[in-house]
Design a protein around this motif. Structure first.
Motif, PDB file in Angstrom:
ATOM      1  N   LYS A   1      40.464  47.604  32.198  1.00 12.94           N
ATOM      2  CA  LYS A   1      39.280  48.459  32.027  1.00 12.94           C
ATOM      3  C   LYS A   1      38.229  48.145  33.089  1.00 12.94           C
ATOM      4  CE  LYS A   1      40.919  49.727  27.836  1.00 12.94           C
ATOM      5  NZ  LYS A   1      42.351  49.823  28.307  1.00 12.94           N
ATOM      6  N   LEU A   2      38.711  47.997  34.293  1.00 11.56           N
ATOM      7  CA  LEU A   2      37.792  47.761  35.411  1.00 11.56           C
ATOM      8  C   LEU A   2      38.002  48.888  36.416  1.00 11.56           C
ATOM      9  CD1 LEU A   2      38.314  43.939  35.895  1.00 11.56           C
ATOM     10  CD2 LEU A   2      36.236  45.077  35.079  1.00 11.56           C
ATOM     11  N   LYS A   3      36.914  49.254  37.083  1.00  5.86           N
ATOM     12  CA  LYS A   3      37.006  50.378  38.023  1.00  5.86           C
ATOM     13  C   LYS A   3      37.644  49.958  39.342  1.00  5.86           C
ATOM     14  CE  LYS A   3      33.231  53.660  37.172  1.00  5.86           C
ATOM     15  NZ  LYS A   3      31.825  53.821  37.499  1.00  5.86           N
ATOM     16  N   GLU A   4      38.651  50.684  39.745  1.00  6.01           N
ATOM     17  CA  GLU A   4      39.215  50.601  41.099  1.00  6.01           C
ATOM     18  C   GLU A   4      39.213  49.220  41.743  1.00  6.01           C
ATOM     19  OE1 GLU A   4      36.460  54.324  41.665  1.00  6.01           O
ATOM     20  OE2 GLU A   4      37.091  53.407  43.547  1.00  6.01           O
ATOM     21  N   PRO A   5      40.013  48.335  41.278  1.00  5.36           N
ATOM     22  CA  PRO A   5      40.045  47.039  41.972  1.00  5.36           C
ATOM     23  C   PRO A   5      40.563  47.213  43.403  1.00  5.36           C
ATOM     24  CG  PRO A   5      41.219  46.978  39.864  1.00  5.36           C
ATOM     25  CD  PRO A   5      40.980  48.406  40.192  1.00  5.36           C
ATOM     26  N   ARG A   6      39.918  46.575  44.321  1.00  7.59           N
ATOM     27  CA  ARG A   6      40.364  46.566  45.729  1.00  7.59           C
ATOM     28  C   ARG A   6      40.476  45.116  46.160  1.00  7.59           C
ATOM     29  NH1 ARG A   6      38.895  51.707  48.021  1.00  7.59           N
ATOM     30  NH2 ARG A   6      39.458  53.083  46.305  1.00  7.59           N
ATOM     31  N   PHE A   7      41.206  44.892  47.231  1.00  6.32           N
ATOM     32  CA  PHE A   7      41.244  43.529  47.755  1.00  6.32           C
ATOM     33  C   PHE A   7      39.837  43.080  48.090  1.00  6.32           C
ATOM     34  CE2 PHE A   7      45.744  44.453  48.490  1.00  6.32           C
ATOM     35  CZ  PHE A   7      46.269  43.333  47.876  1.00  6.32           C
ATOM     36  N   ALA A   8      39.526  41.882  47.695  1.00 10.32           N
ATOM     37  CA  ALA A   8      38.190  41.355  47.924  1.00 10.32           C
ATOM     38  C   ALA A   8      37.972  41.105  49.408  1.00 10.32           C
ATOM     39  CB  ALA A   8      38.005  40.054  47.146  1.00 10.32           C
ATOM     40  N   SER A   9      36.713  41.166  49.836  1.00  9.95           N
ATOM     41  CA  SER A   9      36.393  40.936  51.238  1.00  9.95           C
ATOM     42  C   SER A   9      36.552  39.455  51.572  1.00  9.95           C
ATOM     43  CB  SER A   9      34.958  41.365  51.519  1.00  9.95           C
ATOM     44  OG  SER A   9      34.092  40.469  50.852  1.00  9.95           O
ATOM     45  N   GLU A  10      36.625  39.203  52.839  1.00  9.16           N
ATOM     46  CA  GLU A  10      36.672  37.826  53.328  1.00  9.16           C
ATOM     47  C   GLU A  10      35.457  37.044  52.846  1.00  9.16           C
ATOM     48  OE1 GLU A  10      40.200  37.503  55.510  1.00  9.16           O
ATOM     49  OE2 GLU A  10      38.617  36.010  55.614  1.00  9.16           O
ATOM     50  N   ASP A  11      34.332  37.747  52.770  1.00 10.00           N
ATOM     51  CA  ASP A  11      33.101  37.082  52.338  1.00 10.00           C
ATOM     52  C   ASP A  11      33.276  36.482  50.942  1.00 10.00           C
ATOM     53  OD1 ASP A  11      30.760  39.423  53.850  1.00 10.00           O
ATOM     54  OD2 ASP A  11      32.049  37.851  54.659  1.00 10.00           O
ATOM     55  N   ILE A  12      33.867  37.272  50.043  1.00  2.94           N
ATOM     56  CA  ILE A  12      34.065  36.764  48.685  1.00  2.94           C
ATOM     57  C   ILE A  12      34.992  35.555  48.711  1.00  2.94           C
ATOM     58  CG2 ILE A  12      35.077  37.317  46.422  1.00  2.94           C
ATOM     59  CD1 ILE A  12      33.922  40.111  46.706  1.00  2.94           C
ATOM     60  N   LEU A  13      36.077  35.678  49.470  1.00  2.00           N
ATOM     61  CA  LEU A  13      37.021  34.559  49.553  1.00  2.00           C
ATOM     62  C   LEU A  13      36.320  33.303  50.052  1.00  2.00           C
ATOM     63  CD1 LEU A  13      39.139  36.658  48.944  1.00  2.00           C
ATOM     64  CD2 LEU A  13      40.484  35.825  50.876  1.00  2.00           C
ATOM     65  N   SER A  14      35.538  33.466  51.101  1.00  2.00           N
ATOM     66  CA  SER A  14      34.951  32.259  51.682  1.00  2.00           C
ATOM     67  C   SER A  14      33.737  31.789  50.879  1.00  2.00           C
ATOM     68  CB  SER A  14      34.581  32.512  53.147  1.00  2.00           C
ATOM     69  OG  SER A  14      33.614  33.532  53.236  1.00  2.00           O
ATOM     70  N   GLU A  15      32.909  32.719  50.428  1.00  2.00           N
ATOM     71  CA  GLU A  15      31.679  32.282  49.766  1.00  2.00           C
ATOM     72  C   GLU A  15      31.933  31.816  48.329  1.00  2.00           C
ATOM     73  OE1 GLU A  15      29.366  35.457  52.437  1.00  2.00           O
ATOM     74  OE2 GLU A  15      28.764  35.452  50.324  1.00  2.00           O
ATOM     75  N   MET A  16      32.786  32.539  47.637  1.00  2.00           N
ATOM     76  CA  MET A  16      32.953  32.190  46.233  1.00  2.00           C
ATOM     77  C   MET A  16      34.086  31.202  46.007  1.00  2.00           C
ATOM     78  SD  MET A  16      33.012  34.666  42.940  1.00  2.00           S
ATOM     79  CE  MET A  16      31.524  35.458  43.523  1.00  2.00           C
ATOM     80  N   PHE A  17      35.216  31.417  46.724  1.00  2.00           N
ATOM     81  CA  PHE A  17      36.387  30.560  46.476  1.00  2.00           C
ATOM     82  C   PHE A  17      36.556  29.472  47.537  1.00  2.00           C
ATOM     83  CE2 PHE A  17      38.175  32.759  42.870  1.00  2.00           C
ATOM     84  CZ  PHE A  17      37.677  34.045  42.979  1.00  2.00           C
ATOM     85  N   LYS A  18      35.678  29.482  48.529  1.00  2.00           N
ATOM     86  CA  LYS A  18      35.750  28.484  49.609  1.00  2.00           C
ATOM     87  C   LYS A  18      37.161  28.423  50.211  1.00  2.00           C
ATOM     88  CE  LYS A  18      31.563  27.011  48.384  1.00  2.00           C
ATOM     89  NZ  LYS A  18      31.298  28.198  47.514  1.00  2.00           N
ATOM     90  N   THR A  19      37.722  29.615  50.374  1.00  2.00           N
ATOM     91  CA  THR A  19      39.070  29.654  50.939  1.00  2.00           C
ATOM     92  C   THR A  19      39.164  30.859  51.851  1.00  2.00           C
ATOM     93  OG1 THR A  19      41.420  29.608  50.365  1.00  2.00           O
ATOM     94  CG2 THR A  19      40.028  31.000  49.005  1.00  2.00           C
TER      95      THR A  19
END
Lengths: 719, 719
Positions: free
Chosen positions: A86-104
């Motif tokens: 029940k989430l709208k249109e999941p897309r691949f997350a940006s590099e920013d999310i990977l690096s800022e949130m997951f530190k990867t």
């Protein structure tokens, strides 16, 4: 990034029942399967992939990413997943999310990145575990790096995820079943040509792993370099060792260099020609010092078809001895001088040291100029004019700063009188690199090959002969390697606009399922219109209108390739009559008004070009250190710097410096086996000598030997 | 030209006391000395040179040339000679005087040309005999051709000259003594670098022999070709057999072709790249038919330095097997298609047949394109697009007409499915020449190298694989050889303006001793001003302001090099505010108003380009004959024509045609040992099939075998 041993400890406490395995780097699923097949102590296991999605959300909301942990060969249908969660249109997350949130970063994502998520974010993260993993005895993951695999049971995986404090949303879903519903457009697979390629093609189609750069520049520079070159499609490896395929992206750079340099030498009166690649044994061996320098690397053709040649012929390692016998024929009077020739060709030096793409290859592309003058002055003027062009190629085209200078006796061209050089600097390794050399050959070759004219100033019948003064100079595709090493980052290439085949990539963005086909068409049309306008203004612009690829996939695709400017156009931008620009070098984002787009994009490209050079120059300047005590010499090198020292210029002293700087090596810097030894050599005696403090003749002493210093010299470890 | 046997008879009647000697062509004094040294029955002798001068005369006066017959190593001081004969400023006579009055040309001038002078002119001719020749027992002359030497006594020479009816002025002068006076400026020798080169350098300095073309195109085409190439400085011979030096004049043509073609393929979406020149044995041998075609000519590197390679590597003869293994890697989905690559490089085919500059060389420069398509249609469209570009290179750049068509099964590319070709024609030999080929490779290589994609039209899980459809196409420096052979004349190269490095040469003329330095400077300044104006207008113009060289010397210098337009500027022209233009292709002379010079020169260049193509096309059209009876086949070939016949297209029939056309050879055409055998082969099945008479399927019969003809085919002897 989290500490691996801490992770292992934690996993052990959660019931880790299998050893971790170290192996060669695995850049994609096939390689992973392969390296594991070759490793020992590997249990029967299931390979995995971990994907991060982001649903469409109101902007004000905190980012709520979805981590999907799936069996490697399970297709993940993001649309179906969205419906399920029940989430709208999941897309691949940006590099920013990977690096800022997951530190990867792309290619290194694993469930264990959850441990990196800041506390304030973890509550918003959703985790989806593929049911296919749950019952397994050994599920394989990369524990934050791709040279190691950890095997956990499905249960341990669950335990680990449960152990993450604050994680609120965890779902276990049969992803294969979910995806076997009629596929939504966004999840279509591209055609796969073979069973073994299947997995990686799915990876590519879904935008993960293989596309991005998985090795940090600062972590393993040599592997990073190779990965950037291959994944950006600049270069490919070849089945004859030491030879590489120069793919269009890199060849374009070379053609830009050719165009600039060719116009430059034409203005100096140099003409292009082409001499055969083969040299007879006799011609090759005529100049002794010269041939000694090249002989061990000369490739010999001894057979044609099934016949042995009566006499082997060499492939030119450089063309002095190819050309100069003919100079003797062509130069019959001082009126035939100066003779100025250049050729664009490839040469072969069959080195047995470790090859490195662009920097040390058995065949490489270059230009070689060969000129003859009546006087030393004429020749020396040209030597410097050419060196200026080389500096300009580096600085103006490639945005790479260089230091101009003259080589020491030990480092000069074999058989020549003096070698001038432009020396670059690779910050990541702290090594110097010879960028291009322009030689004054003196009369050495003209004496060997009897290239003489009568002295035009003499009178009388028996005019004395003058041996002509010669020059030779060469610049190779090494330029491209230097550019990549200096500018590339952890997302791939960063191309200076002047040599970028694509300067601007235009990508439609912000389109969701709720947008009508008309709106989509409008966005695509707007992209095409911008492309046309920019091209008309002389900008190398291109649209990426590929269907079935997400904007994020496209962003990454062009980031790896270093395209200097990305323009994003979507409904929001169209409404505001703007486009969103993103700089590759800084990721700075600026809206540009559509009305003045040509001018603002051109300005942006100029700014990027300038600031790339300025940035590289700042780094280089900071890392060239003046050293006045021997005790500081090696530590400064170890600090990834070049040194400038007052120097006596004696060959013996240079040998000692090399020897002492290898021996003094402290050992805290692991030696790169692909690079030459750690001993420092003189890079050049810079034309621009430091003024502060001044070098006082007869007073200032050489830093190494204490004898009188003659000039400041730049020393360093080098390629 | 006079009949040699008549000349010999005449000389015998005058007391000829020595045999004539036949020998290899001697292009200059050194060669002459050398061939005579190698011949038998040669008496001790004195070599000679015969020079034609023209003094300055009022325009209305009949032309009064001076023939100087001198010992070969006597320097002739034209100024001193003028004083001696009381004639104003003798200069080397123009080619026009040589051809119109003496029926001869540079390099073939001998005293016996006096026999050719028309009666109305002979009274105005002056003859000067070097006293050094008079007492000799054997004075050597070329009797109108340089493959023969006649030896006469000084007395017989005198007798011959006396025998010329109407000749009024004959002087015997000690030319060596005359020249040993302080040398006048015009007679200064350039520096000579060695004793052996001395003689030829004097020749050059005095503007005779070695500079011009001495062999008539129609007399010995092969030698003419070599002489034009070397004397124009297009090419030089090299000490590895079958390899040649491409000098700037020729390389410029290649760069023009590159620029045009590179822009053309870029517009088609082709990208440039560079693959290594080395091929592993394994890759080379993968495609069987293909490797069979090239194997006997492949050069193998087996050693590097002093080490044997573990495995020999080949030098690419072409790059299909170099590239296609990588195509298999790069093409993973139909979205990667079309893949369009090209490279500019050199390839090596170690042929053991007689090499010929540009046409058959062991290393040559070319471009090779390699593309992959999803469909045959896509590939075939490109094959034809490229062929069109090849035709345009020949027709629009080189002014050489070609016939487009498809190769027979026998003549097609080894391993491909179909070869399209542009076929040129060399009128001087009546031979066809393959100009460039564009191949449809079908799926042959993609099957060998497993280059596949999934069928994008298929649905379901197990989509069928499609092997891609490939093309390859190449154009080489052979283009330059064809251009020279088609356009060159007995004065040297004739360059089409579009590819001429120098399009316009500007030469100051009409200056005599009576003109002040100010007037000379004015003329030189006018030349420079014209040069600047033309360059600003995009014309590749150049001044020849060299001192110490006569205008006649300069005319000849640039004629040999084929410069399309000569502009002459002197006091007369300046007074009338005009320049005199002389076309290289027709020698047409037209005054051009200075005011509109840019436009009129540009127009002239366009006209020359157009009329060179039109002329060559006319000749080619006249020499392609339709033949409907076998009995006409060989005689038509022997008439230096190509034939177009209704043909069955069977390989067996092609073999028979080749065999019968060799056998039927009538023998009145001496076989050129440098060329392939005389048997005719199919050149192409022209795309433009003759319509009149129409070929009626099932009715029209093959000319050779009588079976049903399928299409008209063009056959011919060829390179």
């Amino acid at each position: 990034m989290a500490d691996i041993s801490a992770l292992i400890t934690k996993l052990s406490s959660l019931g880790l029942n299998n050893p971790t395995v170290e192996h060669a780097a695995a850049d994609n699923v096939e390689q992973w399967a392969e390296v594991l097949a070759g490793a020992s102590n590997v249990p029967k296991h299931v390979l995995t992939k971990t994907l991060i999605f982001k649903p469409k959300q109101p902007k004000a909301d905190p980012v709520a990413p979805i981590m999907v942990i799936a069996k490697s060969d399970t297709a993940v249908n993001s649309k179906a997943l969205g419906s399920e969660l029940k989430l709208k249109e999941p897309r691949f997350a940006s590099e920013d999310i990977l690096s800022e949130m997951f530190k990867t970063q792309k290619g290194a994502v694993s469930p264990f990145a959850l441990g990196n998520v800041p506390k304030e974010n973890i509550a918003h993260v959703r985790v989806v575990i593929d049911k296919a993993l749950l019952g397994a005895d050994a599920v394989a993951f990369h524990p934050l790096q791709n040279t190691r695999t950890v095997f956990v049971t499905g249960e341990t995986l669950q335990a680990y995820i449960r152990s993450i404090e604050g994680l609120a949303h965890v779902s276990e879903i049969d992803l294969a079943a979910l995806s076997s519903d009629p596929p939504a457009q966004a999840a279509k697979k591209p055609a796969a040509s073979s069973a073994t390629a299947q997995a990686s093609k799915v990876e590519e189609a879904t935008g993960s792993a293989k596309l991005g750069i998985e090795i940090a520049k600062e972590a393993d520079f040599s592997k990073w370099y190779q990965q950037v070159l291959t994944r950006s499609d600049m270069l490919d490896y070849y089945d004859v060792s030491g030879c590489y395929i120069v793919r269009p992206l890199a060849y374009f750079v070379w053609q830009q260099i050719q165009e600039f340099f060719d116009a430059g030498i034409r203005a100096l009166g140099v003409k292009n020609c082409y001499f055969p690649m083969f040299v007879s044994q006799r011609a090759l061996q005529r100049e002794k010092d010269h041939v000694e320098g090249f002989a061990p690397e000369v490739a010999w053709v001894t057979k044609a078809g099934s016949s042995d040649l009566p006499e082997p012929v060499a492939i030119r390692p450089t063309s002095e001895t190819v050309m100069y016998p003919y100079f003797a024929d062509w130069i019959r009077s001082h009126r035939d001088l100066p003779l100025k020739l250049n050729q664009w060709c490839s040469v072969v030096r069959w080195e047995f040291k470790n090859p490195q793409p662009f920097l040390r290859t058995r065949e490489f592309l270059w230009q070689e100029g060969h000129c003859a003058y009546l006087t030393e002055e004429g020749a020396m003027t040209e030597v410097r004019d050419i060196l200026t062009l080389y500096r300009r190629v580096y600085e103006e085209l490639l945005a790479v700063p260089v230091v101009e200078g003259i080589k020491s006796e030990k480092e000069k061209f074999a058989g020549g009188a003096a070698t001038t050089t432009v020396e670059g600097f690779i910050p990541a390794t702290g090594r110097g690199i010879q960028g291009g050399t322009s030689h004054y050959l003196g009369q050495n070759f003209s004496k060997m090959f009897n290239i003489v004219v009568e002295d035009p100033k003499a009178t009388g019948d028996d005019k004395p002969k003058i041996h002509v003064h010669q020059t030779s100079w060469g610049l190779s595709t090494r330029t491209i390697g230097v550019m990549v090493m200096v500018h590339g980052d952890n997302k791939g290439l960063v191309m200076p606009p002047r040599v970028a085949e694509t300067q601007v990539i235009i990508i439609p963005t912000g389109l969701t399922v709720k947008h009508s086909d008309a709106v989509r068409r409008q966005a695509a049309d707007a992209c095409l219109a911008v492309e046309a306008r920019l091209r008309a203004a002389g900008v190398r612009a291109e649209c990426d209108l590929r269907e079935n690829y997400t904007p994020g996939f496209k962003f990454s695709h062009w980031e790896v390739r270093g395209v200097p400017v990305r323009l994003e156009i979507g409904p929001a931008e169209l409404e505001q009559q703007t486009v969103r620009s993103v700089r590759r070098d800084t990721f700075e984002k600026t809206p540009l008004a559509l009305a003045e787009l040509e001018a603002s994009v051109q300005l942006l490209l100029v700014n990027i070009q300038d600031s790339m050079l300025a940035r590289a120059r700042r780094v280089m300047d900071e890392r060239i250190k003046m050293v006045f005590e021997w005790t500081d010499f090696v530590p400064t090198l170890n600090n990834k710097c070049l040194v400038v020292i007052p120097w006596c210029e004696r060959e013996e002293c240079e040998e000692q410096i090399k020897e002492r700087s290898s021996r003094d090596e402290l050992g805290d810097e692991p030696e790169d086996e692909k690079a030459p030894s750690m001993g420092a050599k003189s890079l050049c005696l810079p034309f621009k000598q430091p003024k502060n403090p001044p070098l006082v003749p007869g007073e200032t002493k050489c830093v190494q030997c204490g004898q009188n210093a003659k000039r400041y010299a730049m020393f360093g470890r080098s390629y």
